[in-house]
Scaffold this motif. Sequence first.
Motif, PDB file in Angstrom:
ATOM      1  N   GLN A 100       6.927 -19.069  42.699  1.00 20.15           N
ATOM      2  CA  GLN A 100       7.473 -19.654  41.478  1.00 20.15           C
ATOM      3  C   GLN A 100       6.484 -20.613  40.816  1.00 20.15           C
ATOM      4  O   GLN A 100       6.643 -20.976  39.664  1.00 20.15           O
ATOM      5  CB  GLN A 100       8.786 -20.380  41.788  1.00 20.15           C
ATOM      6  N   ILE A 101       5.459 -21.043  41.568  1.00 16.34           N
ATOM      7  CA  ILE A 101       4.445 -21.913  40.965  1.00 16.34           C
ATOM      8  C   ILE A 101       3.727 -21.146  39.850  1.00 16.34           C
ATOM      9  O   ILE A 101       3.331 -21.721  38.837  1.00 16.34           O
ATOM     10  CB  ILE A 101       3.438 -22.389  42.035  1.00 16.34           C
ATOM     11  N   GLY A 102       3.609 -19.841  40.045  1.00 18.30           N
ATOM     12  CA  GLY A 102       2.965 -19.011  39.017  1.00 18.30           C
ATOM     13  C   GLY A 102       1.505 -19.418  38.830  1.00 18.30           C
ATOM     14  O   GLY A 102       0.790 -19.616  39.804  1.00 18.30           O
ATOM     15  N   ARG A 103       1.113 -19.576  37.572  1.00 21.21           N
ATOM     16  CA  ARG A 103      -0.282 -19.930  37.320  1.00 21.21           C
ATOM     17  C   ARG A 103      -0.481 -21.426  37.147  1.00 21.21           C
ATOM     18  O   ARG A 103      -1.500 -21.876  36.635  1.00 21.21           O
ATOM     19  CB  ARG A 103      -0.759 -19.208  36.063  1.00 21.21           C
ATOM     20  N   ASP A 104       0.548 -22.215  37.566  1.00 23.77           N
ATOM     21  CA  ASP A 104       0.434 -23.664  37.412  1.00 23.77           C
ATOM     22  C   ASP A 104      -0.294 -24.323  38.568  1.00 23.77           C
ATOM     23  O   ASP A 104      -0.390 -25.543  38.636  1.00 23.77           O
ATOM     24  CB  ASP A 104       1.826 -24.298  37.265  1.00 23.77           C
ATOM     25  N   ARG A 198       9.310 -24.911  40.780  1.00 28.23           N
ATOM     26  CA  ARG A 198      10.537 -24.414  40.173  1.00 28.23           C
ATOM     27  C   ARG A 198      11.387 -23.620  41.164  1.00 28.23           C
ATOM     28  O   ARG A 198      10.858 -23.084  42.143  1.00 28.23           O
ATOM     29  CB  ARG A 198      10.202 -23.447  39.027  1.00 28.23           C
ATOM     30  N   ILE A 199      12.660 -23.528  40.874  1.00 29.60           N
ATOM     31  CA  ILE A 199      13.539 -22.558  41.517  1.00 29.60           C
ATOM     32  C   ILE A 199      14.266 -21.831  40.386  1.00 29.60           C
ATOM     33  O   ILE A 199      14.861 -22.494  39.520  1.00 29.60           O
ATOM     34  CB  ILE A 199      14.577 -23.222  42.439  1.00 29.60           C
ATOM     35  N   LEU A 200      14.210 -20.530  40.363  1.00 27.83           N
ATOM     36  CA  LEU A 200      14.846 -19.723  39.315  1.00 27.83           C
ATOM     37  C   LEU A 200      14.437 -20.211  37.928  1.00 27.83           C
ATOM     38  O   LEU A 200      15.231 -20.182  36.993  1.00 27.83           O
ATOM     39  CB  LEU A 200      16.384 -19.782  39.447  1.00 27.83           C
ATOM     40  N   GLY A 201      13.232 -20.718  37.818  1.00 28.69           N
ATOM     41  CA  GLY A 201      12.730 -21.183  36.534  1.00 28.69           C
ATOM     42  C   GLY A 201      13.039 -22.634  36.201  1.00 28.69           C
ATOM     43  O   GLY A 201      12.485 -23.186  35.255  1.00 28.69           O
ATOM     44  N   TYR A 202      13.941 -23.283  36.950  1.00 29.74           N
ATOM     45  CA  TYR A 202      14.295 -24.681  36.671  1.00 29.74           C
ATOM     46  C   TYR A 202      13.392 -25.619  37.466  1.00 29.74           C
ATOM     47  O   TYR A 202      13.116 -25.375  38.644  1.00 29.74           O
ATOM     48  CB  TYR A 202      15.748 -24.971  37.035  1.00 29.74           C
ATOM     49  N   ALA A 203      12.999 -26.708  36.835  1.00 25.92           N
ATOM     50  CA  ALA A 203      12.087 -27.652  37.489  1.00 25.92           C
ATOM     51  C   ALA A 203      12.723 -28.223  38.757  1.00 25.92           C
ATOM     52  O   ALA A 203      13.888 -28.632  38.751  1.00 25.92           O
ATOM     53  CB  ALA A 203      11.727 -28.779  36.529  1.00 25.92           C
ATOM     54  N   ILE A 204      11.919 -28.241  39.830  1.00 26.61           N
ATOM     55  CA  ILE A 204      12.470 -28.625  41.130  1.00 26.61           C
ATOM     56  C   ILE A 204      12.708 -30.129  41.215  1.00 26.61           C
ATOM     57  O   ILE A 204      13.523 -30.594  42.018  1.00 26.61           O
ATOM     58  CB  ILE A 204      11.519 -28.132  42.234  1.00 26.61           C
ATOM     59  N   THR A 205      12.006 -30.912  40.385  1.00 24.79           N
ATOM     60  CA  THR A 205      12.162 -32.369  40.464  1.00 24.79           C
ATOM     61  C   THR A 205      13.202 -32.897  39.485  1.00 24.79           C
ATOM     62  O   THR A 205      13.451 -34.092  39.442  1.00 24.79           O
ATOM     63  CB  THR A 205      10.816 -33.070  40.171  1.00 24.79           C
ATOM     64  N   SER A 206      13.825 -32.001  38.707  1.00 24.75           N
ATOM     65  CA  SER A 206      14.814 -32.493  37.752  1.00 24.75           C
ATOM     66  C   SER A 206      16.029 -33.028  38.501  1.00 24.75           C
ATOM     67  O   SER A 206      16.368 -32.539  39.576  1.00 24.75           O
ATOM     68  CB  SER A 206      15.249 -31.357  36.827  1.00 24.75           C
ATOM     69  N   THR A 212      21.926 -30.427  42.712  1.00 23.76           N
ATOM     70  CA  THR A 212      22.419 -29.112  43.135  1.00 23.76           C
ATOM     71  C   THR A 212      22.029 -28.824  44.586  1.00 23.76           C
ATOM     72  O   THR A 212      22.847 -28.370  45.383  1.00 23.76           O
ATOM     73  CB  THR A 212      21.828 -28.015  42.222  1.00 23.76           C
ATOM     74  N   LEU A 213      20.769 -29.085  44.912  1.00 21.42           N
ATOM     75  CA  LEU A 213      20.315 -28.830  46.289  1.00 21.42           C
ATOM     76  C   LEU A 213      21.096 -29.681  47.286  1.00 21.42           C
ATOM     77  O   LEU A 213      21.475 -29.224  48.364  1.00 21.42           O
ATOM     78  CB  LEU A 213      18.813 -29.115  46.413  1.00 21.42           C
ATOM     79  N   PHE A 214      21.357 -30.915  46.865  1.00 20.15           N
ATOM     80  CA  PHE A 214      22.137 -31.791  47.736  1.00 20.15           C
ATOM     81  C   PHE A 214      23.536 -31.220  47.952  1.00 20.15           C
ATOM     82  O   PHE A 214      24.025 -31.122  49.079  1.00 20.15           O
ATOM     83  CB  PHE A 214      22.224 -33.192  47.127  1.00 20.15           C
ATOM     84  N   ALA A 215      24.164 -30.818  46.843  1.00 17.10           N
ATOM     85  CA  ALA A 215      25.529 -30.285  46.951  1.00 17.10           C
ATOM     86  C   ALA A 215      25.550 -29.010  47.794  1.00 17.10           C
ATOM     87  O   ALA A 215      26.477 -28.784  48.582  1.00 17.10           O
ATOM     88  CB  ALA A 215      26.092 -30.017  45.562  1.00 17.10           C
ATOM     89  N   LEU A 278      17.080 -24.877  52.731  1.00 16.69           N
ATOM     90  CA  LEU A 278      17.511 -25.939  51.814  1.00 16.69           C
ATOM     91  C   LEU A 278      16.673 -27.206  51.987  1.00 16.69           C
ATOM     92  O   LEU A 278      16.523 -28.005  51.058  1.00 16.69           O
ATOM     93  CB  LEU A 278      18.994 -26.261  52.043  1.00 16.69           C
ATOM     94  N   TYR A 279      16.147 -27.360  53.163  1.00 16.38           N
ATOM     95  CA  TYR A 279      15.342 -28.549  53.477  1.00 16.38           C
ATOM     96  C   TYR A 279      14.023 -28.544  52.705  1.00 16.38           C
ATOM     97  O   TYR A 279      13.624 -29.553  52.121  1.00 16.38           O
ATOM     98  CB  TYR A 279      15.108 -28.545  54.986  1.00 16.38           C
ATOM     99  N   VAL A 280      13.357 -27.384  52.696  1.00 11.69           N
ATOM    100  CA  VAL A 280      12.008 -27.306  52.118  1.00 11.69           C
ATOM    101  C   VAL A 280      11.940 -27.751  50.653  1.00 11.69           C
ATOM    102  O   VAL A 280      11.108 -28.591  50.305  1.00 11.69           O
ATOM    103  CB  VAL A 280      11.428 -25.894  52.333  1.00 11.69           C
ATOM    104  N   PRO A 281      12.785 -27.253  49.747  1.00  8.09           N
ATOM    105  CA  PRO A 281      12.672 -27.724  48.369  1.00  8.09           C
ATOM    106  C   PRO A 281      13.011 -29.203  48.224  1.00  8.09           C
ATOM    107  O   PRO A 281      12.550 -29.849  47.288  1.00  8.09           O
ATOM    108  CB  PRO A 281      13.681 -26.849  47.607  1.00  8.09           C
ATOM    109  N   GLN A 282      13.818 -29.762  49.131  1.00 13.92           N
ATOM    110  CA  GLN A 282      14.192 -31.174  49.000  1.00 13.92           C
ATOM    111  C   GLN A 282      13.091 -32.107  49.468  1.00 13.92           C
ATOM    112  O   GLN A 282      12.911 -33.186  48.922  1.00 13.92           O
ATOM    113  CB  GLN A 282      15.506 -31.459  49.740  1.00 13.92           C
ATOM    114  N   VAL A 283      12.364 -31.712  50.523  1.00 15.06           N
ATOM    115  CA  VAL A 283      11.274 -32.591  50.969  1.00 15.06           C
ATOM    116  C   VAL A 283       9.956 -32.183  50.322  1.00 15.06           C
ATOM    117  O   VAL A 283       8.984 -32.928  50.367  1.00 15.06           O
ATOM    118  CB  VAL A 283      11.111 -32.607  52.509  1.00 15.06           C
ATOM    119  N   GLY A 284       9.913 -30.969  49.762  1.00 16.71           N
ATOM    120  CA  GLY A 284       8.725 -30.564  49.013  1.00 16.71           C
ATOM    121  C   GLY A 284       7.575 -30.063  49.856  1.00 16.71           C
ATOM    122  O   GLY A 284       6.468 -29.896  49.336  1.00 16.71           O
ATOM    123  N   ILE A 285       7.782 -29.826  51.130  1.00 17.29           N
ATOM    124  CA  ILE A 285       6.687 -29.327  51.962  1.00 17.29           C
ATOM    125  C   ILE A 285       7.235 -28.622  53.205  1.00 17.29           C
ATOM    126  O   ILE A 285       8.312 -28.977  53.704  1.00 17.29           O
ATOM    127  CB  ILE A 285       5.742 -30.484  52.381  1.00 17.29           C
TER     128      ILE A 285
END
Lengths: 402, 283
Positions: A100-104, A198-206, A212-215, A278-285
């Motif tokens: 999802q990082i794509g070319r960024d 991103r996840i599904l195109g939405y910014a992961i840090t928003s 949502t990830l928490f819920a 679910l852990y990985v996107p929340q801690v970022g690594i």
Amino acid sequence: MRTPLTLRILRSTPRAGWIALAIFAAVAWICVPVAHAVLPEGHALHLSAYIVSLLGKILCYMVVAVAMDLIWGYAGILSLGHGLFFALGGYAFGMYLMRQIGRDGSYGADLPDFMVFLDWKELPWYWAGSDSFLWSLFLVVAAPGLVAFVFGWFAFRSRIKGVYFSIITQALTYAAMLLFFRNETGFGGNNGFTDFKRILGYAITSPGMRATLFALSAALLVATLVIGRYLVASRFGRVLAAIRDAESRVMFIGYNPLHYKLFVWTLSAVLCGLAGALYVPQVGIINPSEMSPATSIEIAVWVAVGGRGTLVGAVLGAGIVNLAKSWFTVSFPEYWPFFLGFLFIAVTLYLPDGVVGLWRRLGARRAVVPAAVEGVKPATGPCGEPAPAQSEFEPIAKGAQA
Amino acid sequence: MSGVMEWERNAVADEQRGNFSGNASGAHVVREGELDLSHNVILYLDDITVSFDGFRALNGLSLAIDAGELRCIIGPNGAGKTTMMDVITGKTRPDSGKAFFGQTIDLTRLTEPQIAHAGIGRKFQKPTVFEQHSAFENLELAMKADKRVRRTLFAQLFDDDRDRIAEVLVQIGLAHEADRPAGLLSHGQKQWLEIGMLLMQEPKLLLLDEPVAGMTDDETARTAELFVSLAGKHSLVVVEHDMAFVEALGGKVTVLCEGSVLAEGELAEVQDDPRVIEVYLGR
Ligand SMILES: Nc1ncnc2c1ncn2[C@@H]1O[C@H](COP(=O)(O)OP(=O)(O)OP(=O)(O)O)[C@@H](O)[C@H]1O
Ligand SMILES: [Mg+2]
């Protein structure tokens, strides 16, 4: 005359348990998301991103602890390799996050940065489909599930038990860690995966994504607890505990312990995999340290601290130890390993049933006095109806006719 | 592996259809895996030999148990009584000889769980119950049912099941202890609970290895009553050292010595046999 499944699930947990679960769900699904994503940053009740991801991370650990309790507390199988299943789920979803990082990325290439760095020209075959969200969800379940099933099949069929089993699970997670450390394995070597966007195109840090990830983590915990309660309150759960206490006797009355162990072992691994995802996107690594033997031992410590064989104890244990850990690692990082070791020894020596055991002991002490005053309760039969009051033995002849 | 499962499934299905032929009258068609009692013999051992490192624990043992019979097996320590039960339940394979359950089921070719499903229940010399479970739950787990994971996950207790468990609880004198963890029961009560678990399995043949060891005289007497009441509907093979108990059971007695049958008959007859006296009073 079959009772519907939903009703039996309802009955598997006492009313107080459902109330606690409902309160938890209300807080996790409404209060926390609102406090983080809706209330403005200056607001007195605003929850910071740091707090929300810390709590979300702990929720994932709680799921792992409950999964661990299912096999250790109920089936008597101490796994010291559960970090592996957690990490496999994390890596499976991490692959998707990398795509999802794509070319960024810093190289602006189609491939993930670490592959560009290794001078790879195309994705390895096992990355096929990793840009699909659904495929990665499938992998999150299938990867840990399959590894656990195959490993469990051989280990349980060879009747490997007790400390031997624990040691082999340590070796398993250690071997996997060494494998994942290698750059050639294709999972980012010792850096693992990070810099997710991103996840599904939405910014992961928003804030919305974080909430949502928490819920979702909270939902996974609730689901894990409900499934776990159903299992341990069912006949299946009683067979598990019987295997733990007298395996040969279980075989002799006609159950095949291999199938029972394999089922709960694989289920436990899959739950860990979901928690990892679910852990990985929340801690970022995610990196191979999640597979280190010490990480898996820590999982066992959570359950021991909370109290084995209670499910709720596992939740409490994971919460207590990890909150303590986040405080220690900020205030006295170098003392954490000593504190963990001390905690484990103290619990083993003084609180063999963990926090839940302590709570029950205190409760029992309070309850002793009124019971003594009330006098002896009338004996009840197996289903709560008063037992027949005559002699302990019925005339034997009746049994003969039956 | 899958063969075993297949067999178990068939056995369970057969039994559910009431196909275990028993003493079915009229034309009798013998089918593989069915208990055939047409000659009224439920257990048939012929010339069984078992050696452990050259030592013959069983030495040409032959024995036949009739359907519905209550048979006592006595003999000095090391005579091979437990080994005989191991052979019948598939735990030990004989070096030579035949072991049949009914006319058609060859016990030497089945595994332990298959034999359990075929209808042989066993109580071991050392009582083992599930100590963390209540007496009620112990009986529930032993209860005859489809015991595969898929079924057990969604299994539930129906009224019939509860009645059956309550009935056995009364039979084994544990009606008041139904909800107590089995680990808290006395030694004699654990023995009873294990007997109760055996009853819940609804076996055709019960093998009981020293069932009254550790029981008080009163408990022993009640156990004898229970066993006598079971005979007829079930067949029982009871190994015991306690002669008063054997006398109370009143069935035929077989004396084992050094792995083969030394004498067989009524207790009084056997006790008068000079060879038996010699074995028991030493050489
Ligand atoms: N697995 C084994 N390996 C070697 N020897 C064995 C084994 N099992 C039994 N034996 C020997 O076989 C003989 C018969 O043992 P068994 O346990 O059948 O006797 P028993 O009649 O049940 O005696 P007891 O009254 O003491 O229970 C004994 O000498 C025993 O030492
Ligand atoms: Mg013996």
